[in-house]
Design a protein around this motif. Structure first.
Motif, PDB file in Angstrom:
ATOM      1  N   ILE A  61     -18.065  -4.857  -6.156  1.00 36.64           N
ATOM      2  CA  ILE A  61     -17.410  -6.017  -5.993  1.00 36.64           C
ATOM      3  C   ILE A  61     -16.163  -5.848  -6.759  1.00 36.64           C
ATOM      4  CG2 ILE A  61     -17.396  -8.638  -6.321  1.00 36.64           C
ATOM      5  CD1 ILE A  61     -19.376  -7.632  -4.385  1.00 36.64           C
ATOM      6  N   GLY A  62     -16.008  -5.582  -7.827  1.00 36.29           N
ATOM      7  CA  GLY A  62     -14.862  -5.411  -8.600  1.00 36.29           C
ATOM      8  C   GLY A  62     -13.902  -4.453  -7.713  1.00 36.29           C
ATOM      9  N   SER A  63     -14.333  -3.313  -7.284  1.00 40.95           N
ATOM     10  CA  SER A  63     -13.417  -2.382  -6.531  1.00 40.95           C
ATOM     11  C   SER A  63     -12.956  -3.036  -5.270  1.00 40.95           C
ATOM     12  CB  SER A  63     -14.545  -1.134  -5.992  1.00 40.95           C
ATOM     13  OG  SER A  63     -14.797  -0.400  -7.121  1.00 40.95           O
ATOM     14  N   ILE A  64     -13.628  -3.795  -4.563  1.00 42.88           N
ATOM     15  CA  ILE A  64     -13.233  -4.467  -3.279  1.00 42.88           C
ATOM     16  C   ILE A  64     -12.197  -5.454  -3.667  1.00 42.88           C
ATOM     17  CG2 ILE A  64     -13.949  -5.836  -1.488  1.00 42.88           C
ATOM     18  CD1 ILE A  64     -16.494  -4.711  -1.369  1.00 42.88           C
ATOM     19  N   VAL A  65     -12.378  -6.118  -4.892  1.00 42.00           N
ATOM     20  CA  VAL A  65     -11.324  -7.254  -5.023  1.00 42.00           C
ATOM     21  C   VAL A  65     -10.108  -6.370  -5.506  1.00 42.00           C
ATOM     22  CG1 VAL A  65     -10.754  -8.991  -6.830  1.00 42.00           C
ATOM     23  CG2 VAL A  65     -13.041  -9.104  -5.625  1.00 42.00           C
ATOM     24  N   SER A  66     -10.084  -5.515  -6.307  1.00 40.20           N
ATOM     25  CA  SER A  66      -8.957  -4.790  -6.819  1.00 40.20           C
ATOM     26  C   SER A  66      -8.099  -4.267  -5.615  1.00 40.20           C
ATOM     27  CB  SER A  66      -9.528  -3.689  -7.633  1.00 40.20           C
ATOM     28  OG  SER A  66      -8.422  -2.778  -8.024  1.00 40.20           O
ATOM     29  N   ALA A  67      -9.183  -3.697  -4.825  1.00 37.19           N
ATOM     30  CA  ALA A  67      -8.319  -2.852  -3.429  1.00 37.19           C
ATOM     31  C   ALA A  67      -7.889  -4.012  -2.731  1.00 37.19           C
ATOM     32  CB  ALA A  67      -9.417  -1.822  -2.746  1.00 37.19           C
ATOM     33  N   THR A  68      -8.447  -5.124  -2.383  1.00 38.74           N
ATOM     34  CA  THR A  68      -7.820  -6.258  -1.590  1.00 38.74           C
ATOM     35  C   THR A  68      -6.538  -6.587  -2.148  1.00 38.74           C
ATOM     36  OG1 THR A  68     -10.039  -6.638  -0.950  1.00 38.74           O
ATOM     37  CG2 THR A  68      -8.294  -8.414  -0.492  1.00 38.74           C
ATOM     38  N   ILE A  69      -6.579  -6.761  -3.640  1.00 34.47           N
ATOM     39  CA  ILE A  69      -5.280  -7.388  -4.356  1.00 34.47           C
ATOM     40  C   ILE A  69      -4.160  -6.480  -3.961  1.00 34.47           C
ATOM     41  CG2 ILE A  69      -4.264  -7.706  -6.540  1.00 34.47           C
ATOM     42  CD1 ILE A  69      -6.930  -8.999  -7.305  1.00 34.47           C
ATOM     43  N   GLY A  70      -4.484  -5.112  -4.266  1.00 31.52           N
ATOM     44  CA  GLY A  70      -3.609  -3.806  -3.974  1.00 31.52           C
ATOM     45  C   GLY A  70      -3.176  -3.882  -2.568  1.00 31.52           C
ATOM     46  N   ALA A  71      -4.000  -4.061  -1.613  1.00 32.08           N
ATOM     47  CA  ALA A  71      -3.717  -4.211  -0.125  1.00 32.08           C
ATOM     48  C   ALA A  71      -2.862  -5.289   0.159  1.00 32.08           C
ATOM     49  CB  ALA A  71      -4.824  -3.930   0.897  1.00 32.08           C
ATOM     50  N   ILE A  72      -2.876  -6.536  -0.344  1.00 29.71           N
ATOM     51  CA  ILE A  72      -2.090  -7.572  -0.176  1.00 29.71           C
ATOM     52  C   ILE A  72      -0.670  -7.299  -0.767  1.00 29.71           C
ATOM     53  CG2 ILE A  72      -1.827  -9.971  -0.883  1.00 29.71           C
ATOM     54  CD1 ILE A  72      -4.668 -10.433  -0.713  1.00 29.71           C
ATOM     55  N   ILE A  73      -0.505  -6.660  -1.922  1.00 31.60           N
ATOM     56  CA  ILE A  73       0.640  -6.053  -2.646  1.00 31.60           C
ATOM     57  C   ILE A  73       1.251  -5.444  -1.409  1.00 31.60           C
ATOM     58  CG2 ILE A  73       1.764  -4.828  -4.171  1.00 31.60           C
ATOM     59  CD1 ILE A  73      -0.575  -5.854  -6.151  1.00 31.60           C
ATOM     60  N   LEU A  74       0.657  -4.305  -1.031  1.00 30.31           N
ATOM     61  CA  LEU A  74       1.180  -3.486   0.018  1.00 30.31           C
ATOM     62  C   LEU A  74       1.753  -4.175   1.328  1.00 30.31           C
ATOM     63  CD1 LEU A  74       1.678  -0.387   0.796  1.00 30.31           C
ATOM     64  CD2 LEU A  74      -0.677  -0.370   1.821  1.00 30.31           C
ATOM     65  N   LEU A  75       0.892  -5.149   1.752  1.00 28.72           N
ATOM     66  CA  LEU A  75       1.334  -5.545   3.063  1.00 28.72           C
ATOM     67  C   LEU A  75       2.601  -6.583   2.839  1.00 28.72           C
ATOM     68  CD1 LEU A  75      -2.110  -6.630   4.464  1.00 28.72           C
ATOM     69  CD2 LEU A  75      -0.601  -4.823   5.413  1.00 28.72           C
ATOM     70  N   VAL A  76       2.783  -7.263   1.740  1.00 30.04           N
ATOM     71  CA  VAL A  76       3.681  -8.073   1.255  1.00 30.04           C
ATOM     72  C   VAL A  76       5.056  -7.116   1.236  1.00 30.04           C
ATOM     73  CG1 VAL A  76       5.001  -9.110  -0.645  1.00 30.04           C
ATOM     74  CG2 VAL A  76       2.708  -9.997   0.062  1.00 30.04           C
ATOM     75  N   ILE A  77       4.883  -5.884   0.635  1.00 31.08           N
ATOM     76  CA  ILE A  77       6.108  -4.996   0.634  1.00 31.08           C
ATOM     77  C   ILE A  77       6.466  -4.408   2.115  1.00 31.08           C
ATOM     78  CG2 ILE A  77       6.851  -2.625  -0.328  1.00 31.08           C
ATOM     79  CD1 ILE A  77       5.038  -3.051  -2.839  1.00 31.08           C
ATOM     80  N   VAL A  78       5.303  -4.092   2.822  1.00 26.57           N
ATOM     81  CA  VAL A  78       5.764  -3.750   4.157  1.00 26.57           C
ATOM     82  C   VAL A  78       6.484  -4.843   4.916  1.00 26.57           C
ATOM     83  CG1 VAL A  78       4.528  -2.867   6.550  1.00 26.57           C
ATOM     84  CG2 VAL A  78       3.802  -1.810   4.231  1.00 26.57           C
ATOM     85  N   GLY A  79       5.885  -6.097   4.760  1.00 22.99           N
ATOM     86  CA  GLY A  79       6.636  -7.340   5.510  1.00 22.99           C
ATOM     87  C   GLY A  79       8.083  -7.415   5.093  1.00 22.99           C
ATOM     88  N   LEU A  80       8.398  -7.017   3.729  1.00 24.62           N
ATOM     89  CA  LEU A  80       9.760  -7.363   3.426  1.00 24.62           C
ATOM     90  C   LEU A  80      10.556  -6.126   3.896  1.00 24.62           C
ATOM     91  CD1 LEU A  80       9.061  -8.174  -0.260  1.00 24.62           C
ATOM     92  CD2 LEU A  80       9.995  -9.743   1.613  1.00 24.62           C
ATOM     93  N   VAL A  81      10.019  -4.816   3.935  1.00 23.55           N
ATOM     94  CA  VAL A  81      10.708  -3.889   4.516  1.00 23.55           C
ATOM     95  C   VAL A  81      11.075  -3.865   5.950  1.00 23.55           C
ATOM     96  CG1 VAL A  81      10.541  -1.366   4.893  1.00 23.55           C
ATOM     97  CG2 VAL A  81      10.183  -2.166   2.849  1.00 23.55           C
ATOM     98  N   LYS A  82      10.034  -4.513   6.717  1.00 26.46           N
ATOM     99  CA  LYS A  82      10.331  -4.740   8.171  1.00 26.46           C
ATOM    100  C   LYS A  82      11.490  -5.881   8.307  1.00 26.46           C
ATOM    101  CE  LYS A  82       6.426  -4.076  10.968  1.00 26.46           C
ATOM    102  NZ  LYS A  82       4.967  -4.570  11.567  1.00 26.46           N
ATOM    103  N   ARG A  83      11.308  -6.858   7.502  1.00 26.39           N
ATOM    104  CA  ARG A  83      12.468  -7.753   7.640  1.00 26.39           C
ATOM    105  C   ARG A  83      13.915  -7.437   7.205  1.00 26.39           C
ATOM    106  NH1 ARG A  83       9.700 -13.138   4.818  1.00 26.39           N
ATOM    107  NH2 ARG A  83       7.955 -13.145   6.129  1.00 26.39           N
ATOM    108  N   ALA A  84      14.013  -6.423   6.573  1.00 24.43           N
ATOM    109  CA  ALA A  84      15.362  -5.840   6.298  1.00 24.43           C
ATOM    110  C   ALA A  84      15.850  -5.207   7.364  1.00 24.43           C
ATOM    111  CB  ALA A  84      15.304  -5.242   4.875  1.00 24.43           C
TER     112      ALA A  84
END
Length: 84
Positions: A61-84
């Motif tokens: 469960i800790g691994s899933i939560v941690s990986a999900t937080i990291g994936a959200i961070i990654l998706l936010v960064i990808v979204g910012l790069v796509k907009r630029a």
């Protein structure tokens, strides 16, 4: 690394990528893409979360939560790069 470890990593990555896609509304990339986002997100979380002093404990469960937080961070960064 055995086959069981690889299967667990892929399952955690798939779950984390799917959760991140659901939370980010429309940021999903299909099954393979979600697995990749989840695995890369777990790596990102492994680098970022201890740096800010956040620990989630161990276990799946800790691994899933941690990986999900990291994936959200990654998706936010990808979204910012796509907009630029």
């Amino acid at each position: 690394m055995g086959i069981q470890s690889l299967i667990v990593i892929l399952l955690i990555g798939a779950i984390a990528g799917w959760l991140a896609g659901q939370l980010m509304k429309g940021a999903g990339f299909g099954l393979i893409g979600n697995i990749v986002v989840g695995i890369v997100g777990a790596f990102v979380a492994g680098l970022v979360l201890p740096g800010v002093g956040l620990t989630l404990g161990g276990g799946i469960i800790g691994s899933i939560v941690s990986a999900t937080i990291g994936a959200i961070i990654l998706l936010v960064i990808v979204g910012l790069v796509k907009r630029a």
